[in-house]
Structures are given as structure tokens and as C-alpha cells.
Write a protein that holds these residues in place. Sequence first.
Motif, mmCIF file in Angstrom:
data_model
loop_
_atom_site.group_PDB
_atom_site.id
_atom_site.type_symbol
_atom_site.label_atom_id
_atom_site.label_comp_id
_atom_site.label_asym_id
_atom_site.label_seq_id
_atom_site.Cartn_x
_atom_site.Cartn_y
_atom_site.Cartn_z
ATOM 1 N N TRP A 1 0.506 -1.358 0.201
ATOM 2 C CA TRP A 1 -0.121 0.031 0.366
ATOM 3 C C TRP A 1 1.054 1.310 -0.474
ATOM 4 O O TRP A 1 0.843 2.574 -0.833
ATOM 5 N N ILE A 2 1.958 1.216 1.071
ATOM 6 C CA ILE A 2 2.889 2.783 1.242
ATOM 7 C C ILE A 2 3.465 2.814 -0.583
ATOM 8 O O ILE A 2 3.588 3.911 -0.711
ATOM 9 N N GLY A 3 3.567 1.590 -1.220
ATOM 10 C CA GLY A 3 4.496 2.075 -2.331
ATOM 11 C C GLY A 3 3.152 2.310 -3.840
ATOM 12 O O GLY A 3 3.464 3.027 -4.612
ATOM 13 N N THR A 4 2.367 1.409 -3.859
ATOM 14 C CA THR A 4 1.118 1.967 -4.429
ATOM 15 C C THR A 4 1.361 3.326 -4.299
ATOM 16 O O THR A 4 0.826 4.379 -4.792
ATOM 17 N N THR A 5 0.980 3.975 -2.431
ATOM 18 C CA THR A 5 0.565 4.999 -2.711
ATOM 19 C C THR A 5 1.300 6.289 -3.120
ATOM 20 O O THR A 5 0.494 7.348 -3.410
ATOM 21 N N THR A 6 2.373 6.010 -2.678
ATOM 22 C CA THR A 6 4.191 6.890 -2.740
ATOM 23 C C THR A 6 3.773 6.699 -4.168
ATOM 24 O O THR A 6 4.610 8.172 -4.885
ATOM 25 N N GLY A 7 3.785 5.841 -4.636
ATOM 26 C CA GLY A 7 3.931 5.802 -6.175
ATOM 27 C C GLY A 7 5.833 5.983 -6.815
ATOM 28 O O GLY A 7 6.670 5.510 -7.571
ATOM 29 N N LEU A 8 6.680 5.689 -5.162
ATOM 30 C CA LEU A 8 8.156 5.266 -5.355
ATOM 31 C C LEU A 8 8.685 3.871 -5.591
ATOM 32 O O LEU A 8 7.808 3.046 -4.817
ATOM 33 N N PRO A 9 9.714 3.612 -6.441
ATOM 34 C CA PRO A 9 9.831 2.214 -6.051
ATOM 35 C C PRO A 9 10.538 1.884 -5.012
ATOM 36 O O PRO A 9 11.010 2.138 -3.837
ATOM 37 N N ASP A 10 10.595 0.370 -5.274
ATOM 38 C CA ASP A 10 11.349 -0.606 -3.126
ATOM 39 C C ASP A 10 12.441 0.105 -2.986
ATOM 40 O O ASP A 10 12.559 0.458 -1.135
ATOM 41 N N ALA A 11 13.242 0.267 -3.942
ATOM 42 C CA ALA A 11 14.901 0.496 -3.405
ATOM 43 C C ALA A 11 14.676 1.887 -2.893
ATOM 44 O O ALA A 11 15.113 2.424 -1.902
ATOM 45 N N ILE A 12 14.231 3.252 -3.166
ATOM 46 C CA ILE A 12 14.080 4.702 -2.490
ATOM 47 C C ILE A 12 12.775 3.944 -1.142
ATOM 48 O O ILE A 12 13.191 5.341 -0.123
ATOM 49 N N LEU A 13 12.479 3.612 -0.875
ATOM 50 C CA LEU A 13 11.481 3.590 -0.352
ATOM 51 C C LEU A 13 12.162 2.852 0.469
ATOM 52 O O LEU A 13 12.152 2.794 2.182
ATOM 53 N N HIS A 14 13.227 2.398 0.598
ATOM 54 C CA HIS A 14 14.388 1.560 1.738
ATOM 55 C C HIS A 14 15.122 2.284 2.218
ATOM 56 O O HIS A 14 15.237 2.313 3.111
ATOM 57 N N ILE A 15 15.717 3.447 1.171
ATOM 58 C CA ILE A 15 16.442 4.187 1.022
ATOM 59 C C ILE A 15 15.660 5.629 2.530
ATOM 60 O O ILE A 15 16.096 5.854 3.437
ATOM 61 N N HIS A 16 14.996 5.280 1.658
ATOM 62 C CA HIS A 16 13.411 6.473 3.020
ATOM 63 C C HIS A 16 13.381 5.773 4.699
ATOM 64 O O HIS A 16 13.607 6.287 5.216
ATOM 65 N N ALA A 17 13.217 4.521 4.329
ATOM 66 C CA ALA A 17 12.830 4.405 5.718
ATOM 67 C C ALA A 17 13.948 3.873 6.848
ATOM 68 O O ALA A 17 14.073 4.374 7.921
ATOM 69 N N GLY A 18 15.834 3.447 6.028
ATOM 70 C CA GLY A 18 16.645 3.263 6.633
ATOM 71 C C GLY A 18 16.694 4.779 7.178
ATOM 72 O O GLY A 18 16.956 4.445 8.202
#
Length: 125
Positions: free
Chosen positions: A17-34
Motif C-alpha cells: 500500500w505504501i509503495g502504491t500510494t507514494t508511487g516510489l520504487p522499492d529501493a527508494i522506499l528502503h532508503i527513506h525508511a532507513g
Amino acid sequence: MLFLQEAAAQYHERIIWIGTTTGLPDAILHIHAGMFIFLAASLLTGRSFDRLLPLLTVILLAGGNECLDRIHLGNWNWPDTKSDLINTIAWPLAIYATAHLHRIIRSVLKRSVKADRPAEAAAEI
């Protein structure tokens, strides 16, 4: 074990849901999460970036995330797991290392000034 599988499935749904809602690729979401975890851990523990606790928090939570992925998928996807861990941990590790090195250099410089000059000169640092 069923509880863990259900929890992992719900967690996976939220991640999708987070990936779909933000439209960000998985790699970028991992960078932001870290980075978010690193900053939050530093604030919540009162530890600066050159202390190990915020970095260890990122590493433990990144590992937990990958374990939940493994439970949900039923097997390890090593290329994806390695990529996710590197993306999550890389910048917090770089910031930790830089801040820690800065602390060491500052300490060495402070000791060298104290050895070379009177006490009042050390107070300027």
C-alpha cells in the motif's frame, strides 16, 4: 506459526500500500525508511549519530523486515534481500561512520592543543 504468517501477510499488504500510494520504487522506499528509522532512533534515545544504538536499530529493523518478507514469501529471495538491506543501511552507516570519525578527530585535536598550550587555549575549541 500461523500467527506469524498472518502478521507477515498483513505487514506485506501495508508495505505494498505504501509503495502504491507514494508511487516510489522499492529501493527508494528502503532508503527513506532507513533514514527515518535512524533519525527517529537518534531522537528517541537521545544518542547522537556517532553512537551505535541508532545504527543498530536500523540494522535490526531492516533484518526484521526481511524476515517478515521471508515468512510471507515462503523462501529467501537473496538478490532482493541483499539489495533491500544495502539500500536501508547504507546512508545511516555512512552518517554514523562520518560522525564517529569526526568525534575521533576532534578528540585528537583537543588533546594535542592541551599538550601544546596552556589550559585557556583548550577552552577555545
